[in-house]
Design a protein around this motif. Structure first.
Motif, PDB file in Angstrom:
ATOM      1  N   ALA A   1      80.226   1.745  49.752  1.00 22.17           N
ATOM      2  CA  ALA A   1      79.554   2.454  48.616  1.00 22.17           C
ATOM      3  C   ALA A   1      78.396   3.502  48.858  1.00 22.17           C
ATOM      4  O   ALA A   1      78.179   4.197  48.291  1.00 22.17           O
ATOM      5  N   ALA A   2      77.602   2.749  49.845  1.00 20.73           N
ATOM      6  CA  ALA A   2      76.274   3.581  50.150  1.00 20.73           C
ATOM      7  C   ALA A   2      76.851   4.755  51.253  1.00 20.73           C
ATOM      8  O   ALA A   2      75.689   5.076  51.751  1.00 20.73           O
ATOM      9  N   GLU A   3      77.841   4.901  51.745  1.00 21.58           N
ATOM     10  CA  GLU A   3      78.124   5.543  52.855  1.00 21.58           C
ATOM     11  C   GLU A   3      77.338   6.879  52.609  1.00 21.58           C
ATOM     12  O   GLU A   3      77.646   7.656  51.647  1.00 21.58           O
ATOM     13  N   GLY A   4      76.807   7.501  53.498  1.00 21.33           N
ATOM     14  CA  GLY A   4      76.169   8.614  53.646  1.00 21.33           C
ATOM     15  C   GLY A   4      74.719   8.596  52.839  1.00 21.33           C
ATOM     16  O   GLY A   4      73.947   9.607  52.736  1.00 21.33           O
ATOM     17  N   GLY A   5      74.527   7.425  52.405  1.00 23.93           N
ATOM     18  CA  GLY A   5      73.091   7.363  51.609  1.00 23.93           C
ATOM     19  C   GLY A   5      72.101   6.225  52.129  1.00 23.93           C
ATOM     20  O   GLY A   5      72.066   5.773  53.351  1.00 23.93           O
ATOM     21  N   THR A   6      71.879   5.349  51.255  1.00 26.45           N
ATOM     22  CA  THR A   6      70.879   4.407  51.272  1.00 26.45           C
ATOM     23  C   THR A   6      71.278   2.943  50.840  1.00 26.45           C
ATOM     24  O   THR A   6      71.686   3.005  49.501  1.00 26.45           O
ATOM     25  N   LEU A   7      71.176   1.933  51.519  1.00 26.21           N
ATOM     26  CA  LEU A   7      71.475   0.724  50.943  1.00 26.21           C
ATOM     27  C   LEU A   7      70.208  -0.097  50.677  1.00 26.21           C
ATOM     28  O   LEU A   7      69.412  -0.292  51.929  1.00 26.21           O
ATOM     29  N   PHE A   8      69.825  -0.412  49.537  1.00 27.24           N
ATOM     30  CA  PHE A   8      68.480  -1.133  49.518  1.00 27.24           C
ATOM     31  C   PHE A   8      68.826  -2.657  49.155  1.00 27.24           C
ATOM     32  O   PHE A   8      69.296  -2.798  48.292  1.00 27.24           O
ATOM     33  N   LEU A   9      68.198  -3.439  50.130  1.00 26.57           N
ATOM     34  CA  LEU A   9      68.387  -4.683  50.023  1.00 26.57           C
ATOM     35  C   LEU A   9      67.127  -5.364  49.417  1.00 26.57           C
ATOM     36  O   LEU A   9      66.094  -5.739  49.788  1.00 26.57           O
TER      37      LEU A   9
ATOM     38  N   PRO B   1      74.479   8.497  47.820  1.00 26.44           N
ATOM     39  CA  PRO B   1      74.351   7.499  47.057  1.00 26.44           C
ATOM     40  C   PRO B   1      73.060   6.559  47.370  1.00 26.44           C
ATOM     41  O   PRO B   1      72.647   6.356  48.717  1.00 26.44           O
ATOM     42  N   PHE B   2      72.558   5.918  46.301  1.00 21.85           N
ATOM     43  CA  PHE B   2      71.483   4.759  46.534  1.00 21.85           C
ATOM     44  C   PHE B   2      72.009   3.690  46.024  1.00 21.85           C
ATOM     45  O   PHE B   2      72.037   3.641  44.613  1.00 21.85           O
ATOM     46  N   ILE B   3      72.285   2.632  46.282  1.00 18.30           N
ATOM     47  CA  ILE B   3      72.713   1.412  46.488  1.00 18.30           C
ATOM     48  C   ILE B   3      71.932   0.258  46.369  1.00 18.30           C
ATOM     49  O   ILE B   3      71.392   0.062  47.505  1.00 18.30           O
ATOM     50  N   ALA B   4      71.573  -0.412  45.373  1.00 15.53           N
ATOM     51  CA  ALA B   4      70.412  -1.422  45.303  1.00 15.53           C
ATOM     52  C   ALA B   4      71.099  -2.585  45.101  1.00 15.53           C
ATOM     53  O   ALA B   4      71.916  -2.780  43.886  1.00 15.53           O
ATOM     54  N   VAL B   5      70.538  -3.739  45.872  1.00 16.77           N
ATOM     55  CA  VAL B   5      71.439  -5.046  45.855  1.00 16.77           C
ATOM     56  C   VAL B   5      70.437  -6.101  45.905  1.00 16.77           C
ATOM     57  O   VAL B   5      69.566  -5.973  46.681  1.00 16.77           O
ATOM     58  N   ASN B   6      70.358  -7.109  44.762  1.00 16.50           N
ATOM     59  CA  ASN B   6      69.562  -8.256  44.745  1.00 16.50           C
ATOM     60  C   ASN B   6      70.076  -9.281  45.594  1.00 16.50           C
ATOM     61  O   ASN B   6      70.977  -9.825  45.153  1.00 16.50           O
ATOM     62  N   CYS B   7      69.806  -9.333  46.727  1.00 13.91           N
ATOM     63  CA  CYS B   7      70.241 -10.353  47.583  1.00 13.91           C
ATOM     64  C   CYS B   7      70.334 -11.979  47.332  1.00 13.91           C
ATOM     65  O   CYS B   7      71.008 -12.596  47.640  1.00 13.91           O
ATOM     66  N   GLY B   8      69.400 -12.315  46.417  1.00 13.32           N
ATOM     67  CA  GLY B   8      69.289 -13.527  45.906  1.00 13.32           C
ATOM     68  C   GLY B   8      70.168 -14.028  44.552  1.00 13.32           C
ATOM     69  O   GLY B   8      70.357 -15.085  44.111  1.00 13.32           O
ATOM     70  N   ALA B   9      71.021 -12.591  44.092  1.00 12.84           N
ATOM     71  CA  ALA B   9      71.829 -12.764  42.862  1.00 12.84           C
ATOM     72  C   ALA B   9      73.206 -13.014  42.967  1.00 12.84           C
ATOM     73  O   ALA B   9      74.007 -12.954  42.081  1.00 12.84           O
ATOM     74  N   ILE B  10      73.695 -13.005  44.385  1.00  7.93           N
ATOM     75  CA  ILE B  10      74.985 -12.952  44.755  1.00  7.93           C
ATOM     76  C   ILE B  10      75.467 -14.536  44.929  1.00  7.93           C
ATOM     77  O   ILE B  10      74.843 -14.962  46.080  1.00  7.93           O
ATOM     78  N   PRO B  11      76.392 -14.907  44.517  1.00 10.38           N
ATOM     79  CA  PRO B  11      76.887 -16.550  44.713  1.00 10.38           C
ATOM     80  C   PRO B  11      77.210 -16.396  46.324  1.00 10.38           C
ATOM     81  O   PRO B  11      77.820 -15.453  46.741  1.00 10.38           O
ATOM     82  N   GLU B  12      76.894 -17.479  47.073  1.00 10.73           N
ATOM     83  CA  GLU B  12      76.925 -17.578  48.676  1.00 10.73           C
ATOM     84  C   GLU B  12      78.399 -17.047  48.973  1.00 10.73           C
ATOM     85  O   GLU B  12      78.862 -16.668  49.917  1.00 10.73           O
ATOM     86  N   ASP B  13      79.323 -17.829  48.246  1.00  7.65           N
ATOM     87  CA  ASP B  13      80.819 -17.746  48.592  1.00  7.65           C
ATOM     88  C   ASP B  13      81.430 -16.393  48.369  1.00  7.65           C
ATOM     89  O   ASP B  13      82.531 -15.954  49.202  1.00  7.65           O
TER      90      ASP B  13
END
Length: 450
Positions: free
Chosen positions: A227-235, A188-200
């Motif tokens: 979710a990214a197990e075995g793949g890539t986590l893109f921050l 899997p390739f999981i892309a996450v926008n680090c600035g879009a998630i509420p801090e809590d």
């Protein structure tokens, strides 16, 4: 001979001066169905590498007759297709980072975690896949050729990569390219926008949580790492991550373990970390907004993405690809709409500075396709005259007349075109065009006469 016996077993070279560790690795690899050869020194390893082919090399950093770094350099020079992984002691992390920068596939720390070792070996011996057409990088300019070459090299390692570039340059596409060309490409390739998630909620989103671990946790949930197990986590936009989360991310990257919110025990995770930012992270470190230790973890290798204004020769191919994509998407929605750029429109695009980069080009072409007539996109359809024609560093869009801006900057730099072009974010060719377009070359002649 049955099928299992007839299949070629992967061959691994283990280089370490500790006999007990060589034996442990030999047993572990044999149980994984692999042939294992061992060497106790740099000299023995070089002899074996010159005598037979291997599919993977595992080497300690400190050897009796040299450093594992030398073996990494030898392999990169003579056997670039052979992945080499580093075995490090606790105090060798700086050397391990240097080895990753020089092309090592990954590193594993002593004392060895056998599950982590197995994951590394399986990743190193996996088969890379190619990305699909939607994630291809378009362009054959010198900056793009350099970028594509670096992507190919980075895909062969597990080193953390930080992709830096202006907004709209396609940093996520580049991350997907690295992932797809790597041995993790089938994962899997999981892309996450680090600035879009509420801090809590950010800890729960990254590490998951157990049912009832906090108010509103009605069911157990996996996080981005699982979710990214075995793949890539893109921050993506990692520079926007809250400080409270940075220390937890650092530990997860260092230990390769996470603890879901509400859980008593940690769990091993096998992910590669890629990150991206439009901010200069070293400036964020200096200003106290980003942890220095995390910076060194995620920025083992920095990959810079050229802005569109520095590769204007790619605009023709990019525009054609974007128009084809828009046309295909419209057709799927039942809309028949197709057009081509006139030569004059293409020249206007080539001379435009694109402060919004490729993303802005897509928006311009999508609007132009809707406005054009008879299947021809003209300069008027592009509406570039209402847009800023330069992208000076840190400036916002301005409505001040273009000619006056050019004159002001040229006078500021005493008509030094190179300095003025840099200030305006233009190439020399683009600046010359505007000087001629507004008759400023006459002013330039007068300046030289005086």
């Amino acid at each position: 001979m049955d099928k299992v016996q007839s299949e070629k077993q992967p061959s691994v070279l283990v280089v370490d001066d500790e006999a007990d560790l060589r034996q442990l690795l030999e047993i572990t690899l044999s149980r994984m169905g692999m042939q294992c050869s061992t060497a106790a020194s740099l000299g023995e390893a070089r002899e074996l590498l010159g005598r037979q082919p291997f599919d993977l090399c595992l080497t300690d950093m400190r050897l009796p007759d040299g450093r594992g770094m030398e073996l990494v350099e030898d392999i990169q020079r003579d056997l670039p297709a052979l992945p080499v992984a580093i075995i490090t002691a606790y105090g060798d992390m700086e050397l391990a980072v240097e080895a990753l920068r020089k092309g090592a596939f990954d590193c594993v720390s002593k004392p060895l975690d056998i599950d982590q070792l197995r994951a590394l070996v399986n990743q190193a011996l996996g088969s890379p896949v190619r990305p699909d057409g939607d994630d291809e990088l378009v362009g054959n300019s010198a900056p793009m050729r350099t970028l594509k070459s670096r992507i190919e090299k980075l895909a062969k390692t597990e080193a953390p990569v930080c992709i830096w570039g202006e907004s709209g340059t396609g940093k996520e596409i580049i991350a997907r390219q690295i992932h797809a060309r790597s041995h993790r490409g089938k994962g899997p390739f999981i892309a996450v926008n680090c600035g879009a998630i509420p801090e809590d909620l950010i800890e729960s989103e990254f590490f998951g949580h157990l049912k009832g671990s906090f108010t509103g946790a009605a069911a157990q949930r996996e996080g981005f790492f699982q979710a990214a197990e075995g793949g890539t986590l893109f921050l993506d936009e990692i520079g926007d991550m809250p400080m409270s989360m940075q220390v937890k991310l650092l530990r997860a990257i260092q230990e390769r373990k996470i603890r879901p919110v509400g859980a008593e025990h940690e769990q091993l995770v096998d992910v590669r970390i890629l990150s991206a930012s439009h901010k200069q992270l070293h400036d964020e470190v200096a200003s106290g907004n980003f942890r220095q230790d995390l910076y060194y973890r995620v920025n083992v290798i920095e990959l810079q993405v050229p802005p569109l204004r520095e590769r204007s020769e790619d605009i023709s191919a990019l525009s054609r690809t974007i128009l084809e994509k828009i046309t295909r998407r419209n057709k799927e929605s039942g809309i028949q709409c197709r057009a081509e750029l006139t030569d004059a429109a293409l020249e206007e695009l080539r001379l435009y500075a694109f402060p919004g980069n490729v993303r802005e080009l897509e928006n311009i072409l999508e609007r132009a396709l809707a406005l054009c007539e008879a299947g021809r996109i003209t300069p008027a359809d592009l509406s570039l005259s209402s847009r800023p024609v330069y992208a000076s560093s840190g400036s916002s869009e301005s409505d001040v007349d273009e000619c006056e801006q050019l004159v002001a900057v040229l006078e500021q730099y005493r008509w030094n075109r190179s300095a003025a072009a840099r200030q305006l974010g233009l190439t020399l060719r683009q600046l010359r065009y505007r000087i001629q377009k507004y008759g400023l070359d006459q002013d330039l002649d007068q300046e030289f006469k005086h």
